[in-house]
Design a protein around this motif. Structure first.
Motif, PDB file in Angstrom:
ATOM      1  N   LYS A 374       0.619  11.059   4.137  1.00 20.83           N
ATOM      2  CA  LYS A 374       0.363  10.121   5.239  1.00 20.83           C
ATOM      3  C   LYS A 374      -1.094   9.641   5.197  1.00 20.83           C
ATOM      4  CE  LYS A 374       0.788  12.003   9.450  1.00 20.83           C
ATOM      5  NZ  LYS A 374       1.562  12.482  10.615  1.00 20.83           N
ATOM      6  N   LEU A 375      -1.986  10.570   4.929  1.00 22.08           N
ATOM      7  CA  LEU A 375      -3.412  10.240   4.878  1.00 22.08           C
ATOM      8  C   LEU A 375      -3.708   9.273   3.721  1.00 22.08           C
ATOM      9  CD1 LEU A 375      -6.200  10.851   6.148  1.00 22.08           C
ATOM     10  CD2 LEU A 375      -6.443  12.711   4.482  1.00 22.08           C
ATOM     11  N   GLU A 376      -3.030   9.522   2.607  1.00 15.47           N
ATOM     12  CA  GLU A 376      -3.227   8.658   1.443  1.00 15.47           C
ATOM     13  C   GLU A 376      -2.761   7.230   1.745  1.00 15.47           C
ATOM     14  OE1 GLU A 376      -2.381  10.877  -2.267  1.00 15.47           O
ATOM     15  OE2 GLU A 376      -1.321   9.034  -2.818  1.00 15.47           O
ATOM     16  N   ARG A 377      -1.601   7.121   2.413  1.00 11.39           N
ATOM     17  CA  ARG A 377      -1.100   5.790   2.784  1.00 11.39           C
ATOM     18  C   ARG A 377      -2.071   5.106   3.754  1.00 11.39           C
ATOM     19  NH1 ARG A 377       4.732   7.928   2.893  1.00 11.39           N
ATOM     20  NH2 ARG A 377       4.291   8.562   5.018  1.00 11.39           N
ATOM     21  N   TRP A 378      -2.645   5.888   4.657  1.00  9.81           N
ATOM     22  CA  TRP A 378      -3.604   5.349   5.634  1.00  9.81           C
ATOM     23  C   TRP A 378      -4.806   4.739   4.904  1.00  9.81           C
ATOM     24  CZ3 TRP A 378      -3.646   3.964  10.517  1.00  9.81           C
ATOM     25  CH2 TRP A 378      -4.847   3.872  11.229  1.00  9.81           C
ATOM     26  N   HIS A 379      -5.314   5.460   3.905  1.00  9.69           N
ATOM     27  CA  HIS A 379      -6.433   4.937   3.129  1.00  9.69           C
ATOM     28  C   HIS A 379      -6.024   3.711   2.297  1.00  9.69           C
ATOM     29  CE1 HIS A 379      -9.766   7.746   3.840  1.00  9.69           C
ATOM     30  NE2 HIS A 379      -8.825   8.641   4.069  1.00  9.69           N
ATOM     31  N   ASP A 380      -4.819   3.780   1.709  1.00 10.64           N
ATOM     32  CA  ASP A 380      -4.338   2.667   0.883  1.00 10.64           C
ATOM     33  C   ASP A 380      -4.263   1.366   1.689  1.00 10.64           C
ATOM     34  OD1 ASP A 380      -4.127   4.320  -1.252  1.00 10.64           O
ATOM     35  OD2 ASP A 380      -1.935   4.527  -1.184  1.00 10.64           O
ATOM     36  N   ALA A 381      -3.970   1.507   2.991  1.00  9.29           N
ATOM     37  CA  ALA A 381      -3.775   0.303   3.824  1.00  9.29           C
ATOM     38  C   ALA A 381      -5.078  -0.121   4.498  1.00  9.29           C
ATOM     39  CB  ALA A 381      -2.697   0.562   4.864  1.00  9.29           C
ATOM     40  N   ARG A 382      -6.196   0.466   4.092  1.00 12.10           N
ATOM     41  CA  ARG A 382      -7.464   0.274   4.817  1.00 12.10           C
ATOM     42  C   ARG A 382      -7.828  -1.193   5.047  1.00 12.10           C
ATOM     43  NH1 ARG A 382     -12.871   3.884   4.633  1.00 12.10           N
ATOM     44  NH2 ARG A 382     -14.010   2.659   6.164  1.00 12.10           N
ATOM     45  N   ALA A 383      -7.661  -2.005   4.017  1.00 13.30           N
ATOM     46  CA  ALA A 383      -8.062  -3.414   4.157  1.00 13.30           C
ATOM     47  C   ALA A 383      -7.307  -4.087   5.308  1.00 13.30           C
ATOM     48  CB  ALA A 383      -7.817  -4.154   2.841  1.00 13.30           C
ATOM     49  N   GLU A 384      -5.981  -3.848   5.366  1.00 13.82           N
ATOM     50  CA  GLU A 384      -5.187  -4.469   6.455  1.00 13.82           C
ATOM     51  C   GLU A 384      -5.494  -3.801   7.801  1.00 13.82           C
ATOM     52  OE1 GLU A 384      -2.153  -3.428   3.615  1.00 13.82           O
ATOM     53  OE2 GLU A 384      -4.083  -4.218   2.963  1.00 13.82           O
ATOM     54  N   LEU A 385      -5.748  -2.505   7.766  1.00 12.94           N
ATOM     55  CA  LEU A 385      -5.969  -1.788   9.025  1.00 12.94           C
ATOM     56  C   LEU A 385      -7.279  -2.226   9.688  1.00 12.94           C
ATOM     57  CD1 LEU A 385      -4.712   1.735   7.925  1.00 12.94           C
ATOM     58  CD2 LEU A 385      -3.669   0.246   9.653  1.00 12.94           C
ATOM     59  N   GLU A 386      -8.220  -2.670   8.869  1.00 10.46           N
ATOM     60  CA  GLU A 386      -9.482  -3.106   9.463  1.00 10.46           C
ATOM     61  C   GLU A 386      -9.338  -4.405  10.249  1.00 10.46           C
ATOM     62  OE1 GLU A 386     -12.195  -2.347   6.204  1.00 10.46           O
ATOM     63  OE2 GLU A 386     -12.650  -0.406   7.122  1.00 10.46           O
ATOM     64  N   THR A 387      -8.231  -5.094  10.039  1.00  8.67           N
ATOM     65  CA  THR A 387      -7.963  -6.284  10.867  1.00  8.67           C
ATOM     66  C   THR A 387      -6.752  -6.073  11.778  1.00  8.67           C
ATOM     67  OG1 THR A 387      -6.617  -7.220   9.108  1.00  8.67           O
ATOM     68  CG2 THR A 387      -8.934  -7.897   9.170  1.00  8.67           C
ATOM     69  N   LEU A 388      -6.363  -4.819  11.967  1.00  4.18           N
ATOM     70  CA  LEU A 388      -5.206  -4.512  12.824  1.00  4.18           C
ATOM     71  C   LEU A 388      -5.393  -5.072  14.234  1.00  4.18           C
ATOM     72  CD1 LEU A 388      -2.499  -2.960  13.203  1.00  4.18           C
ATOM     73  CD2 LEU A 388      -3.846  -0.950  13.830  1.00  4.18           C
ATOM     74  N   TRP A 389      -6.634  -5.027  14.717  1.00  4.54           N
ATOM     75  CA  TRP A 389      -6.896  -5.496  16.088  1.00  4.54           C
ATOM     76  C   TRP A 389      -6.471  -6.944  16.290  1.00  4.54           C
ATOM     77  CZ3 TRP A 389     -10.430  -9.477  16.657  1.00  4.54           C
ATOM     78  CH2 TRP A 389     -11.252  -9.736  15.544  1.00  4.54           C
TER      79      TRP A 389
END
Ligand SMILES: [Zn+2]
Length: 477
Positions: A374-389
């Protein structure tokens, strides 16, 4: 011109053919699995048709292996197992009785119980499970292990939503695992039997159903943050469509009113079917279930454990509260500073969380193996997550349809006279705090607790704050 009222839960559940048509034509038809339950009999007196149902599915001229625990179960016309045995004998169907569990009807779906049951049912033409959740789970596993021998389930309490699917909760090395097994050919729910079941069992089924107000939001969130793309609006709709009606009948569950019990049985069945076609428990299992699993892991042998659904009901209030908190913080900019902790930082935390439970470290090891994915997937998605807001407001309005207020859940539990607070269930204060704070560290499944953790609001102080707010509603501890 008057419009016909929408079909009720019992009507929808009885018409599996129509449900198959809807399943085949829904948007996710290509990814959902076929509905393997052959037929459902639901209503007062349907147990009278047991011999006919068994004869319909029986393989060759094999006998009927009737799996049940030692508990006596009342019906309008005598004890259920005795009545079923007599009905089968009268129809010329030979029966062998297979008892699972001990003389106090304490039954666990562990490896030894399963092995014995498989041996005792060998060569049968039909496996017939008569009982509540665990007995049906054993029956499903036996049917799978004996080369798909046809399986009929007589449900004797509306205690969980796991009757109408192809998964069994099995105990593997002391830990509960949802394991793929087999759909039953037929499910028989006689409301005359269910209304006579101990009321706390039916209340527990009601509690289990409340997870459908929180779990689908967790599942949709997992999709939004790139953790799991299996979300199905159809499965969620199926699980959720009739739960409002059950809540309206909550008081009737307490009073064992046939109409309320039929709605409950049907809604649980549809929730089970939703999990079966989704191929996962996600439509009815989210944060409230992971925390409940931790409570179960901490239960001590020999001490009577609270019912699964009773814990889930009380915990669904807390999950709804955490959702409300996350939404408030997200609206105030809380998604702009998401955390991306390293493996090096989290591995000792995950191991430490389970060290007290299992000093050998094996549980911690297994949890870390899942969590790091789960943690690895979280890091993999970092670029998109930084614009999640930026995407959050649209998602937040979707949540309106998936979630209900914690107050509504408390009101429903009270109306059914079901436990609202965990300490009412005998759960210790310290155990509850531990389970809430660490539930997300156990699995690779993503829930609102994971998002809250990565937002920096789900630590022991966050748990305390939630419990203080819960106390104001008469919920929590
Ligand atoms: Zn459950």
């Amino acid at each position: 011109m008057s419009l016909a009222p929408p079909p009720s839960a019992p009507d929808v559940a009885r018409d599996l053919a129509a449900l198959r048509v809807r399943l085949a034509s829904c948007d996710e038809a290509a990814t959902l699995r076929p509905l393997g339950l052959g037929g459902l009999l639901l209503g007062a007196g349907v147990l009278d048709r047991i011999a006919e149902v068994v004869a319909e599915v029986r393989r060759g001229d094999g006998d009927v292996a009737l799996i049940a625990d030692a508990r006596a179960m009342d019906s309008t016309r005598g004890e259920v197992k005795t009545r079923v045995t007599a009905a089968l004998a009268a129809a010329g169907l030979p029966v062998r009785r297979v008892r699972v569990g001990d003389e106090n009807a304490d039954v666990h779906a562990d490896a030894l119980t399963l092995r014995r049951a498989v041996k005792a049912c060998s060569g049968a033409g039909v496996v017939l499970s008569v009982g509540s959740g665990t007995v049906a789970d054993v029956g499903k596993a036996v049917s799978a292990q004996l080369g798909r021998v046809p399986h009929v389930v007589v449900q004797t309490a509306a205690s969980v939503n796991g009757f109408a699917d192809d998964q069994s909760v099995l105990l593997v090395n002391g830990v509960k695992h949802t394991t793929p097994t087999r759909w039953p050919e037929r499910l028989v729910i006689d409301s005359d039997v269910i209304t006579r079941a101990p009321v706390e069992l039916n209340r527990a089924g009601f509690g289990d159903l409340l997870a459908t107000y929180t779990a689908p939001a967790d599942w949709r969130l997992a999709q939004l943050v790139g953790q799991d793309d299996s979300y199905s609006a159809f499965a969620v709709e199926l699980a959720r469509a009739h739960v409002d009606a059950v809540l309206e009948h909550a008081d009737g569950i307490h009073r064992a009113e046939p109409e309320a019990i039929e709605h409950l049985g049907a809604a649980l069945t549809l929730s089970g079917i939703a999990m079966g076609v989704a191929g996962r428990t996600a439509p009815g299992s989210g944060m409230e279930h992971t925390v409940s699993h931790l409570l179960e892991m901490a239960e001590r042998p020999g001490v009577p454990a609270p019912l699964h659904g009773a814990k889930v009901g009380a915990l669904s209030v807390l999950a709804a509260m955490l959702w409300a908190r996350v939404r408030t913080v997200a609206r105030c900019g809380g998604l702009r500073m998401l955390r991306f902790p390293s493996e090096r930082e989290l591995e000792p935390q995950v191991r430490a969380a389970f060290a007290q439970l299992d000093p050998s470290g094996r549980v911690g090891e297994a949890c870390w193996a899942d969590y790091r994915i789960k943690l690895e997937r979280w890091h993999d998605a970092r670029a998109e997550l930084e614009t999640l807001w930026e995407r959050w407001p649209a998602f937040d309005s979707e949540l309106e349809r998936l979630l209900v207020s914690p107050e509504r859940l408390v009101e429903a539990l009270r109306a059914a006279r079901a436990p609202v607070r965990l300490t009412q269930l005998g759960v210790r204060d310290s155990t509850a705090r531990w389970a809430l704070a660490h539930g997300h560290l156990m699995r690779d499944r993503f829930s609102v607790a994971d998002l809250a953790f990565f937002m920096g609001i789900w630590d022991s102080a966050g748990v305390d704050a939630l419990l203080v707010a819960a106390a104001r509603l008469g919920a929590g501890l």
